[in-house]
Design a protein around this motif. Structure first.
Motif, PDB file in Angstrom:
ATOM      1  N   ALA A 261      26.226  27.325  -1.517  1.00  0.00           N
ATOM      2  CA  ALA A 261      26.759  26.814  -0.251  1.00  0.00           C
ATOM      3  C   ALA A 261      26.126  25.480   0.114  1.00  0.00           C
ATOM      4  O   ALA A 261      26.815  24.540   0.532  1.00  0.00           O
ATOM      5  CB  ALA A 261      26.520  27.843   0.855  1.00  0.00           C
ATOM      6  N   VAL A 262      24.811  25.382  -0.046  1.00  0.00           N
ATOM      7  CA  VAL A 262      24.115  24.127   0.268  1.00  0.00           C
ATOM      8  C   VAL A 262      24.571  23.022  -0.675  1.00  0.00           C
ATOM      9  O   VAL A 262      24.813  21.884  -0.264  1.00  0.00           O
ATOM     10  CB  VAL A 262      22.586  24.312   0.178  1.00  0.00           C
ATOM     11  CG1 VAL A 262      21.867  22.967   0.306  1.00  0.00           C
ATOM     12  CG2 VAL A 262      22.099  25.260   1.266  1.00  0.00           C
ATOM     13  N   ARG A 263      24.714  23.343  -1.964  1.00  0.00           N
ATOM     14  CA  ARG A 263      25.152  22.339  -2.940  1.00  0.00           C
ATOM     15  C   ARG A 263      26.550  21.818  -2.622  1.00  0.00           C
ATOM     16  O   ARG A 263      26.812  20.614  -2.660  1.00  0.00           O
ATOM     17  CB  ARG A 263      25.139  22.934  -4.345  1.00  0.00           C
ATOM     18  CG  ARG A 263      25.252  21.890  -5.467  1.00  0.00           C
ATOM     19  CD  ARG A 263      25.979  22.433  -6.672  1.00  0.00           C
ATOM     20  NE  ARG A 263      27.386  22.627  -6.385  1.00  0.00           N
ATOM     21  CZ  ARG A 263      28.317  21.671  -6.522  1.00  0.00           C
ATOM     22  NH1 ARG A 263      27.981  20.485  -6.942  1.00  0.00           N
ATOM     23  NH2 ARG A 263      29.579  21.919  -6.225  1.00  0.00           N
ATOM     24  N   SER A 264      27.442  22.733  -2.292  1.00  0.00           N
ATOM     25  CA  SER A 264      28.811  22.345  -1.979  1.00  0.00           C
ATOM     26  C   SER A 264      28.866  21.435  -0.759  1.00  0.00           C
ATOM     27  O   SER A 264      29.505  20.380  -0.775  1.00  0.00           O
ATOM     28  CB  SER A 264      29.661  23.598  -1.736  1.00  0.00           C
ATOM     29  OG  SER A 264      30.903  23.258  -1.193  1.00  0.00           O
ATOM     30  N   GLN A 265      28.193  21.834   0.310  1.00  0.00           N
ATOM     31  CA  GLN A 265      28.213  21.035   1.533  1.00  0.00           C
ATOM     32  C   GLN A 265      27.533  19.691   1.322  1.00  0.00           C
ATOM     33  O   GLN A 265      28.007  18.652   1.807  1.00  0.00           O
ATOM     34  CB  GLN A 265      27.557  21.812   2.667  1.00  0.00           C
ATOM     35  CG  GLN A 265      28.348  23.038   3.093  1.00  0.00           C
ATOM     36  CD  GLN A 265      27.660  23.845   4.171  1.00  0.00           C
ATOM     37  OE1 GLN A 265      26.618  23.458   4.666  1.00  0.00           O
ATOM     38  NE2 GLN A 265      28.235  24.975   4.532  1.00  0.00           N
ATOM     39  N   SER A 266      26.428  19.686   0.580  1.00  0.00           N
ATOM     40  CA  SER A 266      25.723  18.436   0.304  1.00  0.00           C
ATOM     41  C   SER A 266      26.603  17.495  -0.518  1.00  0.00           C
ATOM     42  O   SER A 266      26.689  16.293  -0.238  1.00  0.00           O
ATOM     43  CB  SER A 266      24.421  18.722  -0.445  1.00  0.00           C
ATOM     44  OG  SER A 266      23.809  17.524  -0.890  1.00  0.00           O
ATOM     45  N   HIS A 267      27.261  18.045  -1.530  1.00  0.00           N
ATOM     46  CA  HIS A 267      28.138  17.231  -2.370  1.00  0.00           C
ATOM     47  C   HIS A 267      29.263  16.619  -1.544  1.00  0.00           C
ATOM     48  O   HIS A 267      29.575  15.424  -1.681  1.00  0.00           O
ATOM     49  CB  HIS A 267      28.710  18.088  -3.500  1.00  0.00           C
ATOM     50  CG  HIS A 267      29.458  17.308  -4.533  1.00  0.00           C
ATOM     51  ND1 HIS A 267      30.762  16.917  -4.366  1.00  0.00           N
ATOM     52  CD2 HIS A 267      29.079  16.826  -5.751  1.00  0.00           C
ATOM     53  CE1 HIS A 267      31.164  16.242  -5.430  1.00  0.00           C
ATOM     54  NE2 HIS A 267      30.168  16.179  -6.284  1.00  0.00           N
ATOM     55  N   ALA A 268      29.863  17.419  -0.676  1.00  0.00           N
ATOM     56  CA  ALA A 268      30.963  16.930   0.159  1.00  0.00           C
ATOM     57  C   ALA A 268      30.496  15.835   1.107  1.00  0.00           C
ATOM     58  O   ALA A 268      31.124  14.774   1.225  1.00  0.00           O
ATOM     59  CB  ALA A 268      31.584  18.084   0.944  1.00  0.00           C
ATOM     60  N   LEU A 269      29.372  16.072   1.792  1.00  0.00           N
ATOM     61  CA  LEU A 269      28.891  15.106   2.773  1.00  0.00           C
ATOM     62  C   LEU A 269      28.436  13.806   2.111  1.00  0.00           C
ATOM     63  O   LEU A 269      28.706  12.710   2.612  1.00  0.00           O
ATOM     64  CB  LEU A 269      27.747  15.713   3.586  1.00  0.00           C
ATOM     65  CG  LEU A 269      28.146  16.859   4.532  1.00  0.00           C
ATOM     66  CD1 LEU A 269      26.907  17.498   5.146  1.00  0.00           C
ATOM     67  CD2 LEU A 269      29.085  16.357   5.622  1.00  0.00           C
TER      68      LEU A 269
END
Length: 379
Positions: A261-269
């Motif tokens: 979840a953290v990786r996905s959100q970080s990648h998107a942002l």
């Protein structure tokens, strides 16, 4: 909220829809995702994904594709849209005018699996892009670090662990910062004396400086540091530890799930931030962004009318990055925009050497984007 939001727009056939749904289920199983972590919308009336999700769309036009009101459904300047056409001769008949500036994918040339892979590239789900940096104090948490290295590697993460990932005979610290600048997430094992080491303290601080997502794995009875208030946290309990110093399977599962979840959100942002930086730079010099295509390649027009394909790239770019950019750009001049902080000087010199020998391509540092694009024809 789903971690990854995908959409199929236009006029897909029932067979195409079923195949894409099968491929989504296959990816969910491959990465161990829950049913709600990848959302696939079929022909939605509106596709406006959350900015904290990684999102992309396929446009399958068919015979009526040219008249499809794509901007009423999605903003192609923000969300990558991959135009899919039956064959190269039918672009004008199957693709709306607003998408024709983007490179199309031709169904008579590529299988559906490759089409789906291109969609996964847009949202950063391909294994080569799932990079994690393990930050820990050897005297306190080596057993857990090695355990998580093995578990995450088995889940198709590319994991950096200092004892496993740096060869002998290299400048250790320079290589460390170079590796840190190429990851999606810093997984920090916050044992009691984590911040007592100047190196782990610097790893955490430099991850923040690069905008890299951070997941804190907090040891039992450890007082949270006031400097980590913005980081996501996975709290460990005393009963999560086994006699050999490693974690229970249940604790590892919790960490792995939260890390995704953290990786996905970080990648998107981070991707949106880099794209916004390019957009601001182009508009600052009175140019305009025309759209976003496969791989989040931005089609732009400079003030003098010159058209460029601009590839915003997270992490450390390589010769492969340049090759993929050139192939997506077709006959356009192209630029790869990247954040150079933390990269080895020798690597940056290698990139410049490479660009001078490959016509039509340039590397552009994010911090220099407006300056370099304004003087594109003067360089």
């Amino acid at each position: 909220m789903s971690l990854y939001e995908l959409a199929v727009l236009g006029h897909p056939t029932e067979a195409q829809i079923q195949e894409l749904q099968r491929l989504v289920a296959q990816v969910q199983d491959q990465f161990g995702f829950g049913s709600d972590e990848i959302a696939l919308q079929i022909c939605p009336a509106s596709f406006r994904p959350n900015r904290r999700s990684c999102a992309a769309a396929l446009f399958i036009g068919g015979a009526a594709g040219a008249s499809f009101e794509i901007t009423a459904v999605v903003d192609p300047k923000i969300v990558p849209v991959l135009p899919v056409v039956s064959s190269e001769k039918l672009v004008s008949a199957e693709v709306p005018p607003s998408l024709r500036a983007l490179n199309c994918i031709f169904l008579d040339q590529v299988p559906m699996e490759r089409l789906f892979s291109a969609l996964l590239e847009c949202v950063g789900l391909l294994p080569r892009q799932r990079r994690v940096f393990l930050s820990y104090r050897r005297v306190e948490s080596t057993a857990v670090a090695v355990q998580l290295f093995a578990e995450l590697s088995a889940r198709q993460f590319d994991v950096f662990l200092d004892t496993h990932s740096i060869s002998a005979g290299v400048d250790f610290q320079e290589q460390l910062w170079h590796q840190l600048s190429d990851v999606d997430v810093l997984l920090m094992l916050e044992s009691p004396q984590y911040f007592a080491s100047r190196w782990t303290d610097a790893e955490y601080g430099r991850a923040l400086a690069k905008g890299i997502g951070v997941l804190r794995v907090q040891w039992p009875d450890t007082t949270p540091s006031p400097v980590t208030s913005t980081a996501s946290r996975a709290e460990l309990l005393a009963e999560d530890f086994l006699a050999n110093g490693q974690l229970s399977d249940e604790a590892v599962q919790r960490i792995c799930h939260q890390l995704e979840a953290v990786r996905s959100q970080s990648h998107a942002l981070r991707t949106m931030s880099l794209m916004d930086a390019v957009r601001i730079a182009i508009e600052q010099i009175e140019g305009q962004v025309n759209g976003v295509g496969p791989g989040r390649m931005m089609q732009v027009t400079l003030r003098n009318g010159r058209r460029l394909s601009v590839q915003p790239t997270l992490g450390v770019p390589t010769a492969m990055t340049l090759q993929e950019t050139l192939l997506r750009a077709g006959h356009d001049d192209c630029a790869v925009v990247y954040n150079h902080y933390g990269m080895m000087t020798s690597w940056q010199e290698h990139l410049e050497w490479l660009a001078k020998r490959v016509g039509g391509s340039r590397w552009v540092r994010q911090s220099d984007a407006a300056w370099d694009f304004a003087g594109w024809d003067a360089i």
